[in-house]
Design a protein around this motif. Sequence first.
Motif, short mmCIF file in Angstrom:
data_model
loop_
_atom_site.label_atom_id
_atom_site.label_comp_id
_atom_site.label_asym_id
_atom_site.label_seq_id
_atom_site.Cartn_x
_atom_site.Cartn_y
_atom_site.Cartn_z
N LEU A 1 0.84 -1.20 0.00
CA LEU A 1 0.00 0.00 0.00
C LEU A 1 0.87 1.25 0.00
O LEU A 1 0.59 2.21 -0.73
CB LEU A 1 -0.93 -0.01 1.22
CG LEU A 1 -1.83 1.22 1.36
CD1 LEU A 1 -2.72 1.39 0.13
CD2 LEU A 1 -2.69 1.11 2.62
N VAL A 2 1.93 1.25 0.79
CA VAL A 2 2.83 2.41 0.82
C VAL A 2 3.48 2.61 -0.54
O VAL A 2 3.60 3.74 -1.03
CB VAL A 2 3.90 2.23 1.91
CG1 VAL A 2 4.96 3.34 1.82
CG2 VAL A 2 3.25 2.25 3.29
N LEU A 3 3.90 1.52 -1.18
CA LEU A 3 4.51 1.61 -2.50
C LEU A 3 3.52 2.21 -3.50
O LEU A 3 3.87 3.11 -4.28
CB LEU A 3 4.96 0.23 -2.98
CG LEU A 3 5.66 0.17 -4.33
CD1 LEU A 3 6.94 0.99 -4.33
CD2 LEU A 3 5.95 -1.28 -4.72
N ALA A 4 2.27 1.73 -3.49
CA ALA A 4 1.26 2.27 -4.40
C ALA A 4 0.98 3.74 -4.10
O ALA A 4 0.81 4.55 -5.02
CB ALA A 4 -0.03 1.44 -4.29
N LEU A 5 0.95 4.08 -2.83
CA LEU A 5 0.70 5.47 -2.44
C LEU A 5 1.79 6.39 -2.95
O LEU A 5 1.52 7.44 -3.54
CB LEU A 5 0.62 5.54 -0.90
CG LEU A 5 0.36 6.92 -0.29
CD1 LEU A 5 -1.08 7.33 -0.53
CD2 LEU A 5 0.65 6.89 1.21
N LEU A 6 3.05 6.01 -2.74
CA LEU A 6 4.16 6.87 -3.15
C LEU A 6 4.30 6.96 -4.66
O LEU A 6 4.82 7.94 -5.19
CB LEU A 6 5.46 6.36 -2.53
CG LEU A 6 5.55 6.46 -1.00
CD1 LEU A 6 6.83 5.80 -0.51
CD2 LEU A 6 5.50 7.91 -0.55
N ALA A 7 3.86 5.92 -5.37
CA ALA A 7 3.96 5.91 -6.83
C ALA A 7 2.79 6.62 -7.50
O ALA A 7 2.80 6.80 -8.71
CB ALA A 7 4.05 4.47 -7.34
N ASP A 8 1.81 7.04 -6.71
CA ASP A 8 0.60 7.66 -7.25
C ASP A 8 0.86 9.14 -7.52
O ASP A 8 1.23 9.89 -6.60
CB ASP A 8 -0.55 7.50 -6.25
CG ASP A 8 -1.90 7.87 -6.83
OD1 ASP A 8 -1.95 8.66 -7.80
OD2 ASP A 8 -2.91 7.38 -6.31
N ARG B 1 -1.10 11.40 -7.80
CA ARG B 1 -2.05 12.26 -7.09
C ARG B 1 -1.63 12.52 -5.65
O ARG B 1 -2.32 13.26 -4.93
CB ARG B 1 -3.45 11.62 -7.12
CG ARG B 1 -4.04 11.55 -8.52
CD ARG B 1 -5.24 10.64 -8.56
NE ARG B 1 -4.86 9.25 -8.32
CZ ARG B 1 -5.71 8.22 -8.39
NH1 ARG B 1 -6.97 8.43 -8.70
NH2 ARG B 1 -5.30 6.99 -8.16
N LEU B 2 -0.54 11.95 -5.21
CA LEU B 2 -0.07 12.16 -3.86
C LEU B 2 0.24 13.65 -3.66
O LEU B 2 1.06 14.22 -4.38
CB LEU B 2 1.19 11.34 -3.61
CG LEU B 2 1.71 11.28 -2.18
CD1 LEU B 2 0.74 10.50 -1.30
CD2 LEU B 2 3.09 10.64 -2.14
N PRO B 3 -0.41 14.32 -2.70
CA PRO B 3 -0.29 15.78 -2.59
C PRO B 3 0.93 16.24 -1.78
O PRO B 3 0.80 16.92 -0.78
CB PRO B 3 -1.59 16.16 -1.89
CG PRO B 3 -1.87 15.00 -0.99
CD PRO B 3 -1.38 13.78 -1.74
N VAL B 4 2.11 15.88 -2.23
CA VAL B 4 3.31 16.30 -1.51
C VAL B 4 4.23 17.15 -2.39
O VAL B 4 5.39 17.33 -2.07
CB VAL B 4 4.08 15.10 -0.94
CG1 VAL B 4 3.29 14.42 0.14
CG2 VAL B 4 4.49 14.13 -2.03
N GLY B 5 3.71 17.65 -3.49
CA GLY B 5 4.48 18.61 -4.27
C GLY B 5 5.15 18.10 -5.52
O GLY B 5 5.73 18.88 -6.27
N ALA B 6 5.10 16.78 -5.78
CA ALA B 6 5.78 16.27 -6.97
C ALA B 6 5.19 16.86 -8.25
O ALA B 6 5.88 16.98 -9.27
CB ALA B 6 5.69 14.75 -7.02
N HIS B 7 3.91 17.26 -8.19
CA HIS B 7 3.27 17.85 -9.37
C HIS B 7 3.88 19.20 -9.74
O HIS B 7 3.63 19.72 -10.82
CB HIS B 7 1.77 18.02 -9.11
CG HIS B 7 1.47 18.86 -7.91
ND1 HIS B 7 1.53 18.35 -6.63
CD2 HIS B 7 1.15 20.17 -7.78
CE1 HIS B 7 1.23 19.31 -5.77
NE2 HIS B 7 1.01 20.42 -6.43
N ARG C 1 10.56 17.84 2.40
CA ARG C 1 9.74 18.37 3.48
C ARG C 1 8.30 17.86 3.39
O ARG C 1 7.68 17.52 4.38
CB ARG C 1 9.77 19.90 3.45
CG ARG C 1 8.99 20.56 4.58
CD ARG C 1 9.22 22.06 4.54
NE ARG C 1 8.81 22.64 3.27
CZ ARG C 1 9.15 23.86 2.84
NH1 ARG C 1 9.93 24.61 3.59
NH2 ARG C 1 8.73 24.30 1.68
N GLY C 2 7.78 17.79 2.14
CA GLY C 2 6.43 17.28 1.95
C GLY C 2 6.32 15.81 2.29
O GLY C 2 5.35 15.37 2.95
#
Length: 224
Positions: free
Chosen positions: A10-17, A19-25, A102-103
């Motif tokens: 689940l963590v792997l899928a979360l980090l690879a998504d 849509r994860l709102p931590v700034g990668a966009h 930081r995100g």
Amino acid sequence: MPPATPSPDLVLALLADARLPVGAHTQSAGLEPAVVHGGLTAADVPAFLRGRLATVVAVEAGTAVVARHRSLAGGDLAEVEEAWAARTPSQALRNSSRTLGRGYLRLAQRLWPLAPALAALPRTPARPVVLGVVAALAGLDAARLVRLCGHEDVAGVGAAVLKLAPCDPADTVAWTLAAHPAIEALVARTAGLTAPEEIPATGAPRVELQSLQHARTPRRLFHA
């Protein structure tokens, strides 16, 4: 009551998504600087991806793997961050990575609020260092961690190219699949690293130069 510990998958899928709102966009994985300052086109993207996987991503993945190893062993992560910084000479890229870090740290602290390894990190750690600690906390093995680093970079470029050099979205999926052998080669090269001095020192002078030019560009879609 702290949240339940999520499964590694689940963590792997979360980090690879994406849509994860931590700034990668906010990042283009170096694509916007290459387009604006290097004249890169959509046709050049596959070669661009291979180049990044062999250089920039090798440093990131190696750093994350060593940070994971150190975190599991209860060792000092400052040396890992210093090794990463020495291999990332562009201040613009270091700043970008630490903004992302930081995100990721904020997200990790929500999942593992009592983790000493997270509490020991600086407020703005490098992204691969945080990813390494998260992998240790989540039970992600080193190979999965390297694949995450590779996929994240390729996916970041794929998302950015649709805004910067419009092409068929299906092409970005094909590029992701075509990058798989290079990512697996990166797994073989970096998954077994355990010490900061073993982190690849694969320079990418053009990427570094373009990042510095991009940092001075007043009108841009992405930070880096």
